[in-house]
Design a protein around this motif. Structure first.
Motif, PDB file in Angstrom:
ATOM      1  N   CYS A 368      17.215  21.922  -4.948  1.00 15.26           N
ATOM      2  CA  CYS A 368      17.614  23.258  -4.504  1.00 15.26           C
ATOM      3  C   CYS A 368      16.665  23.845  -3.473  1.00 15.26           C
ATOM      4  CB  CYS A 368      17.717  24.201  -5.702  1.00 15.26           C
ATOM      5  SG  CYS A 368      16.120  24.732  -6.354  1.00 15.26           S
ATOM      6  N   ASN A 369      15.515  23.187  -3.246  1.00 12.56           N
ATOM      7  CA  ASN A 369      14.555  23.632  -2.238  1.00 12.56           C
ATOM      8  C   ASN A 369      13.811  24.921  -2.607  1.00 12.56           C
ATOM      9  OD1 ASN A 369      13.909  22.175   0.267  1.00 12.56           O
ATOM     10  ND2 ASN A 369      16.122  22.062   0.541  1.00 12.56           N
ATOM     11  N   ALA A 370      13.927  25.374  -3.848  1.00 14.22           N
ATOM     12  CA  ALA A 370      13.206  26.593  -4.231  1.00 14.22           C
ATOM     13  C   ALA A 370      11.699  26.368  -4.131  1.00 14.22           C
ATOM     14  CB  ALA A 370      13.576  27.027  -5.645  1.00 14.22           C
ATOM     15  N   GLU A 373      10.653  26.457  -0.522  1.00 12.02           N
ATOM     16  CA  GLU A 373      10.736  27.827  -0.020  1.00 12.02           C
ATOM     17  C   GLU A 373       9.546  28.664  -0.496  1.00 12.02           C
ATOM     18  OE1 GLU A 373      12.951  29.443   1.972  1.00 12.02           O
ATOM     19  OE2 GLU A 373      11.801  31.298   1.689  1.00 12.02           O
TER      20      GLU A 373
ATOM     21  N   CYS B 168      22.546  27.012  -2.872  1.00 14.39           N
ATOM     22  CA  CYS B 168      21.291  26.510  -2.276  1.00 14.39           C
ATOM     23  C   CYS B 168      21.529  25.855  -0.919  1.00 14.39           C
ATOM     24  CB  CYS B 168      20.643  25.480  -3.190  1.00 14.39           C
ATOM     25  SG  CYS B 168      20.349  26.079  -4.843  1.00 14.39           S
ATOM     26  N   TYR B 169      22.628  25.093  -0.818  1.00 13.63           N
ATOM     27  CA  TYR B 169      22.836  24.328   0.410  1.00 13.63           C
ATOM     28  C   TYR B 169      23.415  25.163   1.543  1.00 13.63           C
ATOM     29  CZ  TYR B 169      20.962  20.010  -1.200  1.00 13.63           C
ATOM     30  OH  TYR B 169      20.067  19.052  -1.613  1.00 13.63           O
ATOM     31  N   ARG B 172      19.161  28.641   1.252  1.00 16.53           N
ATOM     32  CA  ARG B 172      17.860  28.041   1.580  1.00 16.53           C
ATOM     33  C   ARG B 172      17.981  26.849   2.519  1.00 16.53           C
ATOM     34  NH1 ARG B 172      16.116  29.539  -3.551  1.00 16.53           N
ATOM     35  NH2 ARG B 172      17.189  27.770  -4.469  1.00 16.53           N
ATOM     36  N   ALA B 173      18.961  25.983   2.277  1.00 22.59           N
ATOM     37  CA  ALA B 173      19.033  24.743   3.057  1.00 22.59           C
ATOM     38  C   ALA B 173      19.407  25.001   4.508  1.00 22.59           C
ATOM     39  CB  ALA B 173      20.024  23.782   2.409  1.00 22.59           C
ATOM     40  N   SER B 199      16.682  33.971  -0.126  1.00 21.92           N
ATOM     41  CA  SER B 199      15.816  32.779  -0.156  1.00 21.92           C
ATOM     42  C   SER B 199      15.183  32.573  -1.538  1.00 21.92           C
ATOM     43  CB  SER B 199      14.736  32.877   0.917  1.00 21.92           C
ATOM     44  OG  SER B 199      13.850  33.919   0.623  1.00 21.92           O
ATOM     45  N   GLY B 201      16.944  32.889  -4.263  1.00 24.30           N
ATOM     46  CA  GLY B 201      18.072  32.660  -5.167  1.00 24.30           C
ATOM     47  C   GLY B 201      17.817  31.510  -6.132  1.00 24.30           C
ATOM     48  N   CYS B 203      19.223  28.348  -8.252  1.00 29.68           N
ATOM     49  CA  CYS B 203      20.251  27.304  -8.247  1.00 29.68           C
ATOM     50  C   CYS B 203      21.194  27.488  -9.441  1.00 29.68           C
ATOM     51  CB  CYS B 203      19.519  25.966  -8.340  1.00 29.68           C
ATOM     52  SG  CYS B 203      20.569  24.531  -8.448  1.00 29.68           S
ATOM     53  N   GLY B 207      23.213  21.091  -8.097  1.00 29.91           N
ATOM     54  CA  GLY B 207      22.800  20.351  -6.901  1.00 29.91           C
ATOM     55  C   GLY B 207      22.047  19.069  -7.216  1.00 29.91           C
ATOM     56  N   GLY B 208      21.795  18.300  -6.151  1.00 31.23           N
ATOM     57  CA  GLY B 208      21.005  17.081  -6.310  1.00 31.23           C
ATOM     58  C   GLY B 208      21.654  16.080  -7.242  1.00 31.23           C
TER      59      GLY B 208
END
Lengths: 431, 277
Positions: A368-370, A373, B168-169, B172-173, B199, B201, B203, B207-208
């Motif tokens: 999720c890239n949290a 970030e 997320c995608y 942030r992505a 930013s 937020g 999930c 995802g993934g």
């Protein structure tokens, strides 16, 4: 004269030791694979100025950000004072910059307030960290050493600042009683309140002043040499690490070129199959990571903002992005030490995957890239997790069973679920 | 539930008129689409997501955009394979799709799935697939800006307390935070933000490639953690913009037994209903 030689000796030893450790870290980072992070120079400079210099991402949490900014500004500016201390130490002068007159007074005036700011901030940090019940200061990766490391850094900074203020207090008092060498210079808005605590005899005042002076400079040099052993390296590496940041959208994962060559050959039999040695797919050990991943690991100061934002971690899973970075650094140090002992890279039968990072951790990630970030110095734990997954899947075919089922659905039906490709557009034709 | 009643009535009349063209069909007539609607696997096969897919088609038809779908020629973008570490499978899927897309000389793509959006936009170019890719929330926002979409005066969302969950995608992505919010604001809803938003937020948990496996051992499911944010916001509707988030949020609502209080709707569904489509 004797003290000047002692000073020169201590300074030289400290700098040589630090240079050796820095070289070692540099060599360890160079074990990583190449990745191009030198393009788009002006954007990179901007990232560095905003994120490292301007601490932009720290302000997602305003309270620690303000305290941290005090320590950071204090640290940077008080370094001007360090320059004077070194000159005084080498040439036997006292307050060599005093000739600057009122500007010198202004400098000392600001150093004093900053020193107090650093001292108080570090005290608050110590309390928060040890008594605050803050999520990111807990976690199973914060074992004995990382906890001690954090406290040692804070205590060292408090001691250094106390020595600096006590030194000034003694100096101020010596100036007032007109002691020889102690020229009238500086302004002491903070340490003037400490003078009452000091003795009135000139000899003991000189002893206090000298003791604090030596304690401060030796302390700073010792701290410099503590950095390479500790999580505190971020005070230096934050700058290159943000300069070499990933500038692409966070969702863009790099395509593996060697896979492209093979897939192309598979889809078009007229193309010759890729020749040459096939590199390992994915990440088994630290040498399979890029140098930027390794720089990330050395830059991490274990603040845990990543882990506190990780959806897997906050719902009780084993995964902690901070642990990914700590494990990477620990393994890299181990590989580096083995190399230094043997002269070249040795297979010690261990690897980053399994010996440090478990499968359970890497499969808990939602990508999720949290974590990416949140990191105030642009560290990317996600790239490492994805690399480990690639190794598990492409080199070992070891994915969870349901993931393997998803793969075969995709291969056979063009969708991750078990639906027939022919039914894909049924939604468009309701009967 | 008034909102749902209207939905059912409208659907039966609209659906009969809706013809969804495929690219192959347009080509046969010597035409080509202005924009390709990339439906995605969830939008194609998941029953709940199919309703979103149809609403997007209604919007596209309503504004008179010459769009088409690939139909049975569409394949998974390979996103879940890539996030699960299977780069081979991902690139196989990507190259097959690129061959079809390039064969049809597709220039512009809209998709309702942030995962497809991210992969098509960011990961296809270096494999030879260069397209302008937008998410449906971006398309809807630009249609509103151009005045092509005008909500009915007395539409049902006016004044309703609605919150938005950032996928997320998308967020942030790819830094798409404003388009979905601007759509909701244009409908005069009472937009209320979740505790963790934009930013920051959280999930939904899908995802993934998590969508396709059981979660690892823990003390809570991620979607439950997220739905608690939604409950805390006191919103009556949580707007989603991703079919996977849709599934996870709906499951969360179900587990918390809040089906009577909280509705999960995609931005496209909200737009379609507000425009009487």
């Amino acid at each position: 004269m004797v003290s000047q030689f002692i000073f020169l000796g201590i300074l030289t030893i400290a700098l040589v030791l630090f240079g050796r450790n820095a070289k070692k870290i540099y060599n360890n980072i160079k074990l990583g694979k190449p990745t191009n992070r030198t393009d788009r120079k002006s954007e990179r400079l901007k990232q560095m100025l905003l994120v490292a210099f301007g601490q932009k991402k720290m302000f997602k949490r305003p309270f620690p950000a303000i305290l941290h900014a005090l320590v950071y500004v204090g640290f940077c500016i008080i370094n001007i004072e360090m320059l004077e201390i070194v000159i005084d130490g080498l040439f036997g002068t006292h307050r060599a910059f005093a000739f600057l007159g009122s500007f010198y007074s202004f400098l000392i005036y600001s150093f004093e307030w900053l020193a107090l700011g650093v001292l108080l901030s570090c005290a608050v940090f110590l309390i928060r960290r040890n008594l605050g019940h803050i999520y990111r200061f807990q976690g199973r990766e914060l074992t004995k050493w990382p906890k001690t490391d954090a406290n040692l850094i804070l205590i060292a900074e408090i001691l250094l600042m106390s020595a600096f203020l006590t030194m000034n207090a003694a100096d101020y008092k010596l100036q007032q009683i007109g002691a020889e060498h102690y020229i009238q210079a500086g302004a002491f808005p903070v340490s003037q309140y400490l003078t009452a605590l000091l003795t009135d005899t000139q000899a003991s005042l000189i002893f206090v002043e000298r003791f604090c002076w030596w304690f401060h400079i030796i302390g700073v040099l010792a701290f410099l040499n503590y950095l390479p052993l500790s999580k505190h390296l971020h005070i230096m590496l934050a700058f290159p690490n943000t300069y070499f940041s990933n500038l692409e959208p966070k969702g863009k994962f790099k395509n593996i070129d060697s896979v492209t060559a093979e897939v192309k050959a598979m889809l078009d039999p007229s193309l010759p199959p890729p020749s040459g040695e096939v590199a390992r797919f994915g990440v088994k050990d630290v040498q399979d990571l890029t140098w930027k991943n390794l720089l990330d690991a050395y830059t991490c100061t274990e603040c845990g903002r990543c882990t506190a934002a990780c959806p897997a971690n906050i719902t009780g899973k084993l995964l902690s992005p901070r642990k990914i970075m700590m494990d990477t650094r620990d393994r890299l140090e181990e590989v580096g030490n083995n190399r230094d002992k043997a002269g070249n890279i040795q297979d010690d039968g261990k690897s980053l995957i399994d010996n440090y990072i478990t499968r359970e951790e890497i499969w808990a990630c939602t990508s999720c890239n949290a974590c990416v970030e949140q990191c105030p110095v642009n560290i990317d734990p996600l790239q490492i997790i994805m690399g480990l997954r690639q190794y598990a899947v492409m080199e070992e075919s070891q994915a969870p069973a349901s993931i393997n089922a998803m793969f075969s659905n995709m291969e056979n039906n063009g969708a991750p679920w078990k639906y027939a490709q022919a039914d894909r557009a049924n939604w468009a034709n309701p009967e | 539930m008034g909102v749902r009643g209207i939905e059912i009535k409208k659907k039966t009349t609209m659906e009969n008129q809706l013809h969804i063209p495929t690219v192959a069909e347009l080509m046969a007539k010597g035409e080509s689409p202005e924009i390709l609607f990339w439906v995605g696997c969830a939008g194609s096969f998941d029953e709940r997501a199919q309703r979103i897919t149809r609403d997007i088609c209604k919007i596209l038809a309503h504004v008179g955009l010459r769009y088409a779908i690939l139909g049975t020629e569409e394949n998974c973008t390979g996103d879940p394979a890539k996030r699960a570490g299977n780069e081979f499978l991902f690139q196989m899927q990507a190259m097959m799709n690129i061959e079809i897309l390039n064969g049809y000389e597709i220039k512009k793509i809209v998709t309702a799935c942030p995962h497809c959006f991210n992969t098509l936009k960011n990961e296809y170019p270096s494999l030879g697939g260069n397209y302008e890719v937008i998410h449906h929330t971006q398309l809807i926002q630009s249609l509103i800006d151009e005045g092509k979409l005008r909500p009915d005066d007395g539409h049902i969302f006016k004044g309703k307390k609605i919150t938005y969950h950032d996928p997320c995608y998308l967020g942030r992505a790819n830094d798409v935070y404003d388009a979905p919010r601007e759509i909701l604001e244009s409908l005069d809803v009472q937009l209320t933000e979740l505790k963790r938003c934009r930013s920051n937020g959280l999930c939904c948990g899908a995802g993934g490639a998590q969508m396709f496996k059981e979660p690892e051992k823990g003390n809570k499911d991620v979607n439950i953690e997220r739905i608690e944010d939604v409950i805390e916001s006191n919103a009556e509707i949580v707007a989603a913009a991703c079919p996977f988030c849709m599934t996870m949020l709906r499951d969360g609502v179900k587990v918390k037994e809040k089906e009577q209080e909280i509705q999960v709707l995609d931005i496209a569904e909200i737009t379609a209903r507000a425009n009487g489509l």
